[in-house]
Design a protein around this motif. Structure first.
Motif, PDB file in Angstrom:
ATOM      1  N   ARG A  51      -2.671  -2.081   4.968  1.00  0.00           N
ATOM      2  CA  ARG A  51      -1.846  -3.268   5.222  1.00  0.00           C
ATOM      3  C   ARG A  51      -1.644  -4.162   4.006  1.00  0.00           C
ATOM      4  N   GLY A  52      -2.335  -3.918   2.920  1.00  0.00           N
ATOM      5  CA  GLY A  52      -2.193  -4.838   1.799  1.00  0.00           C
ATOM      6  C   GLY A  52      -2.476  -4.196   0.466  1.00  0.00           C
ATOM      7  N   GLY A  53      -2.395  -5.005  -0.576  1.00  0.00           N
ATOM      8  CA  GLY A  53      -2.638  -4.521  -1.926  1.00  0.00           C
ATOM      9  C   GLY A  53      -1.340  -4.201  -2.638  1.00  0.00           C
ATOM     10  N   LYS A  54      -1.361  -4.375  -3.947  1.00  0.00           N
ATOM     11  CA  LYS A  54      -0.157  -4.153  -4.746  1.00  0.00           C
ATOM     12  C   LYS A  54      -0.005  -2.719  -5.214  1.00  0.00           C
ATOM     13  N   ARG A  55      -1.030  -1.899  -4.994  1.00  0.00           N
ATOM     14  CA  ARG A  55      -1.046  -0.499  -5.458  1.00  0.00           C
ATOM     15  C   ARG A  55      -0.917  -0.434  -6.985  1.00  0.00           C
ATOM     16  N   LEU A  56      -1.502  -1.415  -7.653  1.00  0.00           N
ATOM     17  CA  LEU A  56      -1.426  -1.463  -9.109  1.00  0.00           C
ATOM     18  C   LEU A  56      -2.175  -0.295  -9.738  1.00  0.00           C
ATOM     19  N   ARG A  57      -3.398  -0.060  -9.290  1.00  0.00           N
ATOM     20  CA  ARG A  57      -4.211   1.010  -9.883  1.00  0.00           C
ATOM     21  C   ARG A  57      -3.621   2.395  -9.612  1.00  0.00           C
ATOM     22  N   PRO A  58      -3.172   2.694  -8.396  1.00  0.00           N
ATOM     23  CA  PRO A  58      -2.489   3.980  -8.199  1.00  0.00           C
ATOM     24  C   PRO A  58      -1.246   4.139  -9.075  1.00  0.00           C
ATOM     25  N   SER A  59      -0.547   3.037  -9.326  1.00  0.00           N
ATOM     26  CA  SER A  59       0.630   3.113 -10.194  1.00  0.00           C
ATOM     27  C   SER A  59       0.232   3.500 -11.609  1.00  0.00           C
ATOM     28  N   PHE A  60      -0.894   2.971 -12.094  1.00  0.00           N
ATOM     29  CA  PHE A  60      -1.363   3.359 -13.421  1.00  0.00           C
ATOM     30  C   PHE A  60      -1.777   4.833 -13.449  1.00  0.00           C
ATOM     31  N   VAL A  61      -2.357   5.331 -12.365  1.00  0.00           N
ATOM     32  CA  VAL A  61      -2.670   6.767 -12.311  1.00  0.00           C
ATOM     33  C   VAL A  61      -1.385   7.578 -12.458  1.00  0.00           C
ATOM     34  N   TYR A  62      -0.396   7.205 -11.676  1.00  0.00           N
ATOM     35  CA  TYR A  62       0.861   7.960 -11.698  1.00  0.00           C
ATOM     36  C   TYR A  62       1.528   7.915 -13.067  1.00  0.00           C
ATOM     37  N   TRP A  63       1.604   6.733 -13.681  1.00  0.00           N
ATOM     38  CA  TRP A  63       2.303   6.637 -14.954  1.00  0.00           C
ATOM     39  C   TRP A  63       1.465   7.173 -16.110  1.00  0.00           C
ATOM     40  N   GLY A  64       0.149   7.234 -15.943  1.00  0.00           N
ATOM     41  CA  GLY A  64      -0.661   7.973 -16.913  1.00  0.00           C
ATOM     42  C   GLY A  64      -0.346   9.459 -16.859  1.00  0.00           C
ATOM     43  N   TYR A  65      -0.133   9.943 -15.653  1.00  0.00           N
ATOM     44  CA  TYR A  65       0.275  11.333 -15.432  1.00  0.00           C
ATOM     45  C   TYR A  65       1.634  11.602 -16.071  1.00  0.00           C
ATOM     46  N   ARG A  66       2.588  10.708 -15.855  1.00  0.00           N
ATOM     47  CA  ARG A  66       3.922  10.888 -16.426  1.00  0.00           C
ATOM     48  C   ARG A  66       3.888  10.748 -17.953  1.00  0.00           C
ATOM     49  N   ALA A  67       3.059   9.811 -18.448  1.00  0.00           N
ATOM     50  CA  ALA A  67       2.963   9.620 -19.894  1.00  0.00           C
ATOM     51  C   ALA A  67       2.449  10.870 -20.591  1.00  0.00           C
ATOM     52  N   ALA A  68       1.653  11.660 -19.873  1.00  0.00           N
ATOM     53  CA  ALA A  68       1.093  12.888 -20.441  1.00  0.00           C
ATOM     54  C   ALA A  68       1.974  14.097 -20.168  1.00  0.00           C
TER      55      ALA A  68
END
Length: 351
Positions: A51-68
């Motif tokens: 129900r809450g949270g900005k999903r900031l940390r999962p977003s960093f996981v995803y964009w770390g994946y894309r960055a690599a």
């Protein structure tokens, strides 16, 4: 062609959907519990996550994946890791609320407070407060365990991913211990506050999630250092912003009680600067915050000493350093643009 804006808008939905499936699966494995116990797990873990949270940390996981170099078409390998970090975050919040004796989180009653109230309502034996705190700790460990279950679903480069995820967990636990010990000792200036912030929050919010995504994508040896050059200043800036919000933030936006850091006597970079500049008088004000009049006096002290302006300037400088690291790195254009936008989102005045 999928645009960056569309990809970013869909990411939250994808993470939430994956979390929903995962949590339903894990709740299904608890059919041996009674209705009361299952309801507590659902309310204070599964529903809390969804129900809450900005999903900031999962977003960093995803964009770390894309960055690599990870492909957006192969999300089944990265979304489980993103969910693992969000579940670990839920564990951290549940335990933080017990340690901080917080009554609200995300605008709702905290788990330990709600469980204590339920204990009293039903007339159970024993101490309601102890029951609530003990049960909330167990629910935190449930989220901690479900994080491992989520990571196992990725199935790619699991050994390296688990090594990074373990480091992430060790760092946040050790950072939290340093924070508690520092508060108990009543000592520590800017340097100690910065060290605590790096391990308690900065690394686990930005650097390690990026490294986790990078590992799953099989990033080359140059990618991880480039991500760290961005993540370390940004992680510190993120915690500094959190420190400011912990003193001046609006509960409607933060989901936490007003001025909770002052009422709990937390030693942060912000209060360290105020203490340095106000001397014994400042320490007396900051060490005796008991009510809203004390809160107002402490806020006035922080502003009048220039501590708030100093921290705002430091946040701005750290953000410049994080942006420069991305500008100087050889990363895919979409990932670089997303990381720059995430930097703003992580350090904004309503972060």
């Amino acid at each position: 062609m999928v645009t960056l804006a569309r990809e970013k808008s869909e990411l939250r939905e994808l993470i939430d959907r994956h979390l929903g499936h995962l949590l339903e699966r894990e709740m299904g494995r608890l059919d041996f519990l009674g209705d009361e116990e299952r309801a507590a797990v659902r309310r204070y873990v599964a529903d809390f996550v969804l129900r809450g949270g900005k999903r900031l940390r999962p977003s960093f996981v995803y964009w770390g994946y894309r960055a690599a170099g990870g492909s957006p078409a192969d999300l089944d390998v990265v979304l489980p890791a993103a969910c693992a970090v969000e579940l670990l975050h839920a564990c951290a919040l549940l335990l933080d609320d017990v340690m901080d004796e917080a009554g609200t989180r995300r605008g709702q009653t905290t788990a330990h407070a709600g469980l204590a109230a339920r204990h009293r309502e039903l007339g159970w034996s024993g101490d309601p407060r102890r029951f609530g705190e003990s049960t909330a700790v167990l629910l935190g460990m449930m989220a901690f365990t479900w994080a491992d279950a989520a990571l196992l679903d990725s199935g790619r480069r699991l050994g390296e991913a688990l090594e990074i995820f373990t480091r992430l967990r060790v760092e946040i636990i050790a950072g939290q211990y340093m924070d508690l010990a520092g508060a108990a000792r009543g000592t520590g200036g800017r340097e100690e506050a910065t060290l605590i912030a790096r391990y308690k929050s900065g690394k686990y919010t930005v650097e390690r999630p990026l490294h986790l995504g990078c590992a799953i994508a099989g990033g080359g040896p140059a990618v991880r250092p480039a991500l760290s050059a961005y993540a370390l200043p940004l992680g510190e800036a993120f915690q500094l912003r959190d420190d400011v919000l912990g003193v001046f933030g609006d509960p409607a936006a933060t989901g936490k009680p007003a001025a909770i850091d002052l009422l709990q006597g937390k030693r942060t970079y912000l209060t360290a600067v105020a203490r340095e500049r106000a001397g014994a008088r400042g320490a007396a004000v900051l060490d005796h915050v008991r009510d809203q009049d004390d809160v107002a006096a402490a806020r006035d002290l922080i502003v009048s000493t220039g501590a708030l302006d100093t921290v705002e300037a430091r946040i701005a400088g750290l953000l410049v350093a994080a942006r420069a690291a991305i500008d100087g790195a050889d990363l895919p254009a979409e990932a670089a643009a997303a990381l720059l936008e995430l930097a703003d989102a992580a350090t904004g005045r309503n972060a």
